[in-house]
Design an enzyme around this catalytic site. Sequence first.
Site, PDB file in Angstrom:
ATOM      1  N   LYS A  11       0.810  -1.227   0.000  1.00 25.05           N
ATOM      2  CA  LYS A  11       0.000   0.000   0.000  1.00 25.05           C
ATOM      3  C   LYS A  11       0.852   1.289   0.000  1.00 25.05           C
ATOM      4  O   LYS A  11       2.062   1.246   0.243  1.00 25.05           O
ATOM      5  CB  LYS A  11      -0.938  -0.034   1.208  1.00 25.05           C
ATOM      6  N   TYR A  51     -12.541  -1.999  -3.749  1.00 25.66           N
ATOM      7  CA  TYR A  51     -13.051  -2.078  -2.373  1.00 25.66           C
ATOM      8  C   TYR A  51     -14.576  -1.929  -2.304  1.00 25.66           C
ATOM      9  O   TYR A  51     -15.109  -1.601  -1.236  1.00 25.66           O
ATOM     10  CB  TYR A  51     -12.376  -1.015  -1.502  1.00 25.66           C
ATOM     11  N   ASN A 114      -2.144   0.185   6.627  1.00 31.80           N
ATOM     12  CA  ASN A 114      -1.640  -1.060   7.213  1.00 31.80           C
ATOM     13  C   ASN A 114      -0.730  -1.845   6.261  1.00 31.80           C
ATOM     14  O   ASN A 114      -0.623  -3.063   6.350  1.00 31.80           O
ATOM     15  CB  ASN A 114      -2.799  -1.908   7.749  1.00 31.80           C
ATOM     16  N   HIS A 117      -2.331  -5.561   1.635  1.00 32.86           N
ATOM     17  CA  HIS A 117      -3.639  -6.206   1.500  1.00 32.86           C
ATOM     18  C   HIS A 117      -3.389  -7.622   0.998  1.00 32.86           C
ATOM     19  O   HIS A 117      -2.468  -7.842   0.218  1.00 32.86           O
ATOM     20  CB  HIS A 117      -4.520  -5.460   0.489  1.00 32.86           C
ATOM     21  N   GLU A 128      -9.830 -10.769  -7.403  1.00 31.96           N
ATOM     22  CA  GLU A 128      -8.872  -9.676  -7.210  1.00 31.96           C
ATOM     23  C   GLU A 128      -7.697  -9.770  -8.185  1.00 31.96           C
ATOM     24  O   GLU A 128      -7.227  -8.749  -8.691  1.00 31.96           O
ATOM     25  CB  GLU A 128      -8.389  -9.660  -5.753  1.00 31.96           C
TER      26      GLU A 128
END
Length: 140
Positions: A11, A51, A114, A117, A128
């Site tokens: 990320k 998302y 965070n 993913h 995905e």
Amino acid sequence: MATERTFSIIKPDATRRNITGKIIDRLESAGLRVVGQKRIHMTKEQAEGFYAVHKERPFYNDLVSFMISGPVVVQVLEGEDAIAKNREVMGATNPKEAAPGTIRADFAENIEANSVHGSDGPDTAKTEIAFFFSDGEIVG
Ligand code: CMP
């Protein structure tokens, strides 16, 4: 357990801090092989679509803004039990709850930023991967 593929994102908080190599090292050291990889800057539409499952959650708009705040590295990881293994190496979504030695415990800034993913099951892994990769971009 058969060989599986899973989808992974490094990320914007991690690309910003120049720690993509450290994160990939954790994944590879756990036995996962990078068979697809590209550095992209997601569009708002891509982040919203990716998302979409979280659309009704209170954190959705902030999450989309965060995911387009800088480049990300999208990856296809392959290995024995890859989906569960990746989740184990990542640690819990909230770094405060992540087990010691996991990527999120060691690198994540907070529950939103965070660092990584990972797909949560075989169906999401398939969807995905197809969201970001064509078959020719995955080289096993
Ligand atoms: P990820 O595994 O990519 O899935 C959804 C993301 O939403 C999650 O990691 C976090 O980056 C972000 N997020 C922000 N707040 C929350 C929250 N309260 N619960 C779950 N995910 C959150």
